[in-house]
Design a protein around this motif. Structure first.
Motif, mmCIF file in Angstrom:
data_model
loop_
_atom_site.group_PDB
_atom_site.id
_atom_site.type_symbol
_atom_site.label_atom_id
_atom_site.label_comp_id
_atom_site.label_asym_id
_atom_site.label_seq_id
_atom_site.Cartn_x
_atom_site.Cartn_y
_atom_site.Cartn_z
ATOM 1 N N VAL A 41 -29.254 23.915 40.376
ATOM 2 C CA VAL A 41 -28.568 23.054 41.340
ATOM 3 C C VAL A 41 -27.095 23.439 41.447
ATOM 4 O O VAL A 41 -26.534 23.527 42.557
ATOM 5 C CB VAL A 41 -28.720 21.573 40.937
ATOM 6 C CG1 VAL A 41 -27.848 20.680 41.821
ATOM 7 C CG2 VAL A 41 -30.178 21.144 41.023
ATOM 8 N N LEU A 42 -26.450 23.691 40.315
ATOM 9 C CA LEU A 42 -25.036 24.085 40.334
ATOM 10 C C LEU A 42 -24.856 25.429 41.040
ATOM 11 O O LEU A 42 -23.903 25.611 41.805
ATOM 12 C CB LEU A 42 -24.503 24.163 38.908
ATOM 13 C CG LEU A 42 -24.352 22.838 38.154
ATOM 14 C CD1 LEU A 42 -23.904 23.096 36.722
ATOM 15 C CD2 LEU A 42 -23.365 21.931 38.859
ATOM 16 N N LEU A 43 -25.728 26.370 40.784
ATOM 17 C CA LEU A 43 -25.645 27.672 41.431
ATOM 18 C C LEU A 43 -25.799 27.547 42.943
ATOM 19 O O LEU A 43 -25.031 28.147 43.713
ATOM 20 C CB LEU A 43 -26.718 28.604 40.866
ATOM 21 C CG LEU A 43 -26.463 29.141 39.455
ATOM 22 C CD1 LEU A 43 -27.756 29.642 38.827
ATOM 23 C CD2 LEU A 43 -25.429 30.259 39.498
ATOM 24 N N ALA A 44 -26.786 26.772 43.367
ATOM 25 C CA ALA A 44 -26.997 26.581 44.801
ATOM 26 C C ALA A 44 -25.803 25.881 45.442
ATOM 27 O O ALA A 44 -25.369 26.254 46.548
ATOM 28 C CB ALA A 44 -28.279 25.781 45.038
ATOM 29 N N ALA A 45 -25.247 24.876 44.765
ATOM 30 C CA ALA A 45 -24.094 24.153 45.305
ATOM 31 C C ALA A 45 -22.883 25.065 45.433
ATOM 32 O O ALA A 45 -22.144 25.008 46.433
ATOM 33 C CB ALA A 45 -23.771 22.960 44.411
ATOM 34 N N LEU A 46 -22.675 25.926 44.447
ATOM 35 C CA LEU A 46 -21.527 26.830 44.505
ATOM 36 C C LEU A 46 -21.702 27.868 45.606
ATOM 37 O O LEU A 46 -20.740 28.230 46.291
ATOM 38 C CB LEU A 46 -21.347 27.520 43.147
ATOM 39 C CG LEU A 46 -20.061 28.334 42.959
ATOM 40 C CD1 LEU A 46 -18.829 27.468 43.190
ATOM 41 C CD2 LEU A 46 -20.010 28.946 41.564
ATOM 42 N N ALA A 65 -20.701 36.267 44.901
ATOM 43 C CA ALA A 65 -21.794 35.580 45.601
ATOM 44 C C ALA A 65 -23.134 36.247 45.291
ATOM 45 O O ALA A 65 -24.150 35.570 45.081
ATOM 46 C CB ALA A 65 -21.528 35.583 47.100
ATOM 47 N N GLY A 66 -23.127 37.582 45.238
ATOM 48 C CA GLY A 66 -24.355 38.290 44.894
ATOM 49 C C GLY A 66 -24.826 37.969 43.487
ATOM 50 O O GLY A 66 -26.025 37.804 43.238
ATOM 51 N N ALA A 67 -23.862 37.869 42.563
ATOM 52 C CA ALA A 67 -24.213 37.503 41.189
ATOM 53 C C ALA A 67 -24.800 36.096 41.129
ATOM 54 O O ALA A 67 -25.759 35.839 40.394
ATOM 55 C CB ALA A 67 -22.984 37.607 40.293
ATOM 56 N N LEU A 68 -24.235 35.184 41.914
ATOM 57 C CA LEU A 68 -24.751 33.815 41.953
ATOM 58 C C LEU A 68 -26.176 33.781 42.483
ATOM 59 O O LEU A 68 -27.030 33.039 41.973
ATOM 60 C CB LEU A 68 -23.849 32.938 42.815
ATOM 61 C CG LEU A 68 -22.472 32.608 42.233
ATOM 62 C CD1 LEU A 68 -21.624 31.871 43.266
ATOM 63 C CD2 LEU A 68 -22.587 31.781 40.966
ATOM 64 N N ILE A 69 -26.447 34.584 43.515
ATOM 65 C CA ILE A 69 -27.808 34.634 44.060
ATOM 66 C C ILE A 69 -28.775 35.170 43.000
ATOM 67 O O ILE A 69 -29.873 34.636 42.802
ATOM 68 C CB ILE A 69 -27.839 35.513 45.326
ATOM 69 C CG1 ILE A 69 -27.061 34.830 46.455
ATOM 70 C CG2 ILE A 69 -29.278 35.769 45.763
ATOM 71 C CD1 ILE A 69 -26.867 35.707 47.677
ATOM 72 N N GLY A 70 -28.342 36.233 42.298
ATOM 73 C CA GLY A 70 -29.188 36.774 41.247
ATOM 74 C C GLY A 70 -29.461 35.762 40.142
ATOM 75 O O GLY A 70 -30.587 35.640 39.653
#
Length: 351
Positions: A41-46, A65-70
């Protein structure tokens, strides 16, 4: 300013995602297995916040952003099987023949919690065939003895160290043994439960200690206990159930290793997480109370029951013998790396 905050949070979430991928058994790393849904949830929100706020993307923010998607994909890979978006591992059946069904309620009572009336009401309302309580001491035993007229077959291991265990059963129990596999104050109960149809079910009730600074600084004791229980399971010989508070989440590497070694199925896969802990904090919940079973059973129902003052919700599961609904090889199976990992875990704990 937002870009700095964005990058800082991205680095933090990257570390929190990558750390539990290691085989380190340190408590804080293994603890990161638990909040994978919350971290998702935190990753998606960020990610959404970055898309909305950042106007001038640089190579650094794009990499973040790419790291967050991964990281989001990694976290979801672990938890999606415990949602409705994943195929069910255990087939569902109608109630069928009552003589071939088994209803088990597991309840971690939380030793200081003295709302025994709340738990007894759940027992009277939902009428399980077997009630297993965890963290139950002499006080809880005295209160639970009120149901012995209906549940005459019992196993009582009252302890005041948060690891007491009691079993109350309407059905006959045989070959009962209480064992301390890894730690001399953490019991396991093994027995056969005889269904009304005459079929005996090998059952293991477990409650290993969690990795935490107040218990065990590493997870080796918990992990080794689960490995040893898994190695004792013989689904090719008997219908089998393992249930209790594993102090581990359903999607962790350790629980998956347990399932591979035992060959047991998880009825939650494809149905939901059935989070049983923490009962008082809706934002920090995960599945710690489990039931796994051999291919001999199909699922009639699984329900998380209302709280009664404990930090755990009780879990009520009804299974039915259904020889042709699930195959003997439907569950995960171990490869050589899994077997070597299991050997290492046990050797380290026994040493």
């Amino acid at each position: 300013m937002f870009e700095i905050i964005y990058l800082s949070l991205a680095i933090l979430l990257l570390v929190l995602t990558l750390a539990p991928l290691s085989r380190a058994q340190v408590w804080w790393i293994r603890g990161l297995d638990f909040p994978r849904l919350q971290l998702s949830v935190l990753l998606a929100a960020l990610l959404v916040a970055g898309l909305v706020v950042i106007r001038d993307w640089t190579s650094i923010t794009a990499i973040a952003a790419g790291a967050l998607i991964g990281c989001l994909v990694c976290q979801l890979w672990w938890v999606v099987p415990y949602t409705f978006f994943f195929p069910k591992e255990v087939e569902a059946v109608q109630a069928g023949n009552a003589d071939e069904r088994l209803r088990i309620m597991t309840a971690n009572v939380l030793t200081p919690n003295h709302n025994s009336d709340g738990l007894l009401k759940l027992v009277y309302d939902f009428t399980p065939d077997v009630l297993v309580t965890l963290e139950s001491d002499d006080w809880w035993q005295e209160k639970l003895d009120a149901i012995e007229s209906d549940y005459p077959h019992t196993v009582k291991v009252p302890l005041d160290n948060l690891y007491g265990m009691h079993v109350y059963s309407r059905l006959s129990l045989s070959d009962v043994s209480v064992e301390y596999l890894i730690e001399d104050d953490k019991p396991l109960v093994h027995c056969f439960i005889e269904l009304p149809c005459g079929q005996k079910v090998k059952t293991h009730f477990v409650h290993p200690a969690p990795p935490s600074p107040s218990e065990n600084e590493e997870s080796e004791e918990r992990d080794a206990e689960l490995v040893l229980v898994a190695r004792r399971v013989e689904p090719e010989k008997y219908p089998t159930i393992v249930t209790g508070d594993l102090n581990d989440v359903a999607w962790s590497r350790t629980t998956l290793l347990f399932r591979k070694l035992s060959g047991l199925l998880d009825p939650r896969i494809g149905r939901g997480m059935f989070n049983t802990f923490h009962a008082e904090h809706w934002f920090a919940r995960w599945p710690l109370d489990h039931i796994f079973h051999s291919h001999h059973f199909a699922l009639v129902s699984m329900t998380r029951l209302p709280g009664f003052g404990s930090d755990h919700f009780p879990l009520l599961t009804e299974l039915a013998l259904a020889a042709h609904e699930n195959g003997a090889n439907d569950g995960p199976s171990p490869d050589e790396d899994d077997k070597e990992s299991a050997d290492e875990i046990v050797d380290k704990a026994m040493a």
